[in-house]
Motif scaffolding. Sequence first.
Motif, PDB file in Angstrom:
ATOM      1  N   VAL A 157       0.837  -1.186   0.000  1.00  0.00           N
ATOM      2  CA  VAL A 157       0.000   0.000   0.000  1.00  0.00           C
ATOM      3  C   VAL A 157       0.882   1.249   0.000  1.00  0.00           C
ATOM      4  CG1 VAL A 157      -1.533   1.357   1.479  1.00  0.00           C
ATOM      5  CG2 VAL A 157      -2.006  -1.063   1.065  1.00  0.00           C
ATOM      6  N   VAL A 158       0.488   2.219  -0.796  1.00  0.00           N
ATOM      7  CA  VAL A 158       1.230   3.475  -0.852  1.00  0.00           C
ATOM      8  C   VAL A 158       0.314   4.587  -0.369  1.00  0.00           C
ATOM      9  CG1 VAL A 158       2.283   5.162  -2.385  1.00  0.00           C
ATOM     10  CG2 VAL A 158       2.679   2.720  -2.737  1.00  0.00           C
ATOM     11  N   VAL A 159       0.806   5.407   0.511  1.00  0.00           N
ATOM     12  CA  VAL A 159       0.017   6.540   0.967  1.00  0.00           C
ATOM     13  C   VAL A 159       0.656   7.811   0.438  1.00  0.00           C
ATOM     14  CG1 VAL A 159      -0.809   7.824   2.982  1.00  0.00           C
ATOM     15  CG2 VAL A 159      -0.669   5.317   3.059  1.00  0.00           C
ATOM     16  N   VAL A 160      -0.130   8.614  -0.250  1.00  0.00           N
ATOM     17  CA  VAL A 160       0.379   9.878  -0.759  1.00  0.00           C
ATOM     18  C   VAL A 160      -0.408  11.007  -0.113  1.00  0.00           C
ATOM     19  CG1 VAL A 160       0.607  11.354  -2.787  1.00  0.00           C
ATOM     20  CG2 VAL A 160       1.074   8.898  -2.948  1.00  0.00           C
ATOM     21  N   VAL A 161       0.297  11.943   0.448  1.00  0.00           N
ATOM     22  CA  VAL A 161      -0.361  13.112   1.005  1.00  0.00           C
ATOM     23  C   VAL A 161      -0.007  14.293   0.122  1.00  0.00           C
ATOM     24  CG1 VAL A 161      -0.542  14.656   2.975  1.00  0.00           C
ATOM     25  CG2 VAL A 161      -0.209  12.199   3.341  1.00  0.00           C
ATOM     26  N   SER A 162      -1.025  15.006  -0.323  1.00  0.00           N
ATOM     27  CA  SER A 162      -0.764  16.079  -1.275  1.00  0.00           C
ATOM     28  C   SER A 162      -1.598  17.304  -0.927  1.00  0.00           C
ATOM     29  CB  SER A 162      -1.123  15.584  -2.679  1.00  0.00           C
ATOM     30  OG  SER A 162      -1.116  16.651  -3.577  1.00  0.00           O
ATOM     31  N   VAL A 213       1.506  15.907  -8.490  1.00  0.00           N
ATOM     32  CA  VAL A 213       0.974  14.781  -7.728  1.00  0.00           C
ATOM     33  C   VAL A 213       1.408  13.470  -8.374  1.00  0.00           C
ATOM     34  CG1 VAL A 213      -1.114  13.665  -6.878  1.00  0.00           C
ATOM     35  CG2 VAL A 213      -1.005  16.159  -6.990  1.00  0.00           C
ATOM     36  N   VAL A 214       1.273  13.391  -9.697  1.00  0.00           N
ATOM     37  CA  VAL A 214       1.640  12.164 -10.415  1.00  0.00           C
ATOM     38  C   VAL A 214       3.128  11.862 -10.219  1.00  0.00           C
ATOM     39  CG1 VAL A 214       1.938  11.141 -12.697  1.00  0.00           C
ATOM     40  CG2 VAL A 214      -0.216  12.275 -12.122  1.00  0.00           C
ATOM     41  N   ILE A 233       3.612  10.401  -6.820  1.00  0.00           N
ATOM     42  CA  ILE A 233       3.126   9.019  -6.746  1.00  0.00           C
ATOM     43  C   ILE A 233       4.098   8.087  -7.452  1.00  0.00           C
ATOM     44  CG2 ILE A 233       1.299   7.435  -7.436  1.00  0.00           C
ATOM     45  CD1 ILE A 233      -0.543   9.923  -7.354  1.00  0.00           C
ATOM     46  N   ALA A 264       6.860   7.378  -5.299  1.00  0.00           N
ATOM     47  CA  ALA A 264       6.489   6.531  -4.156  1.00  0.00           C
ATOM     48  C   ALA A 264       6.252   5.092  -4.570  1.00  0.00           C
ATOM     49  CB  ALA A 264       5.239   7.095  -3.484  1.00  0.00           C
ATOM     50  N   LEU A 265       5.663   4.927  -5.772  1.00  0.00           N
ATOM     51  CA  LEU A 265       5.341   3.572  -6.243  1.00  0.00           C
ATOM     52  C   LEU A 265       6.592   2.799  -6.623  1.00  0.00           C
ATOM     53  CD1 LEU A 265       2.236   4.259  -8.503  1.00  0.00           C
ATOM     54  CD2 LEU A 265       2.246   2.851  -6.450  1.00  0.00           C
TER      55      LEU A 265
END
Lengths: 232, 232
Positions: A203-208, A217-218, A221, A224-225
């Motif tokens: 699971v990846v959590v992105v805070v933006s 944002v992309v 992510i 992070a991915l």
Amino acid sequence: MSFPSKPPMRDALVEAAFRLFLERGYEQTTVEDIVTLAGVGRRSFFRYFPSKEGVVFPDHERRLAEVTEFLSGSGRGEDPVARVCEAVRLVLRLYTDNPTFSVQRYRLTKTVPGLRAYELSVVWRYERTFAGHLRERLADRPDGALRADVIAAAVVAAHNNVLRSWLRSEGEGDAQVAVERALAYVREAFGDGGGPDRQDEDVVVVVSRRRAPMWQVVREIESALGPGEEDR
Amino acid sequence: MSFPSKPPMRDALVEAAFRLFLERGYEQTTVEDIVTLAGVGRRSFFRYFPSKEGVVFPDHERRLAEVTEFLSGSGRGEDPVARVCEAVRLVLRLYTDNPTFSVQRYRLTKTVPGLRAYELSVVWRYERTFAGHLRERLADRPDGALRADVIAAAVVAAHNNVLRSWLRSEGEGDAQVAVERALAYVREAFGDGGGPDRQDEDVVVVVSRRRAPMWQVVREIESALGPGEEDR
């Protein structure tokens, strides 16, 4: 391990005790009065209960033993927070299985400071049991003992919040449904005990920021991915 | 509101009590013994302390009052979880300001079950004070009371984890530094009390499976972000 079924004498003592507590008050009732009404000897009382307070919470020793056994029976790969949540459902059932008794006792503990103190010590023992399990299972995480203590306290507080609302409403509503919502809140906050720094999971959590442009944002992510499907 | 400074007679009673507790044991010491050694009358004792247990935790009533006042003095826009964390630092200081006394008391409470129960009730009062503040400030959040109770319990558990380690190590190390780390863990989990479903803020949290295709992740973010700049 199996637990012996409750002997009728024990039940008779609890029943007699509560009849007297409600009729003449907790402080005004002696163990002598209880055994007289139940028609048993004084020694029988102390065979089942350590003290007058003990008869007010007759099933917690047994449930604590069951919870301890339940937790120790969990597999190594199991999510320890999920297991503790399952144990909390067991504890709540002790109340919801017998609403009339639970509500009577709630009224009693509200008015007798000594019982309130006794109840706090019962709650504390559950909390330490949960924390013990989590400490063992989170031992290899950074700050494992801290995480264990905090999560155990949060789980117990979620349980108590639901239990108190249910008792205050005199056993109305479905506490088991309410506790799912409460436990979900705790699990969202802590996950499986790894907390915000977990890295090896799926699971990846992105805070933006809400106003961030989509390209930014992309990019966040993507980083992070890690490498995408096609690159693996 | 200002708090009167501690009168010397009160200090003398605490000192006499601890000298006797350490010399002959807590149970073996009576209030009579304490007032005799301190050279004051029995009434003076009960002017300062509600009971023999009370003299073991002489400063908590005052600190509870200070904490209550501190919390009620916070502005409406302030982060309520941050404020509670600040209050926790005040409580911890009660111990760290006087390591020798704190360690002595820790040894005492470990061996006297009645004191352990008393301590639990003290901890519980702090927790309810924190929860009360959070309940008021999170009243308009979904499940505000649940969040308040859970966060208060988590904060107290973090404090207790640090305090116990410090007491066990006989007051070695910097508990104030350790508590920052512990509180940071709680604040990471709960933020400002809004938790995972906060919606009216400037931050969007998206949780996504690591293997999800990028188009799916982007779609989730778009729906979470709501209408873009150009559409507003």
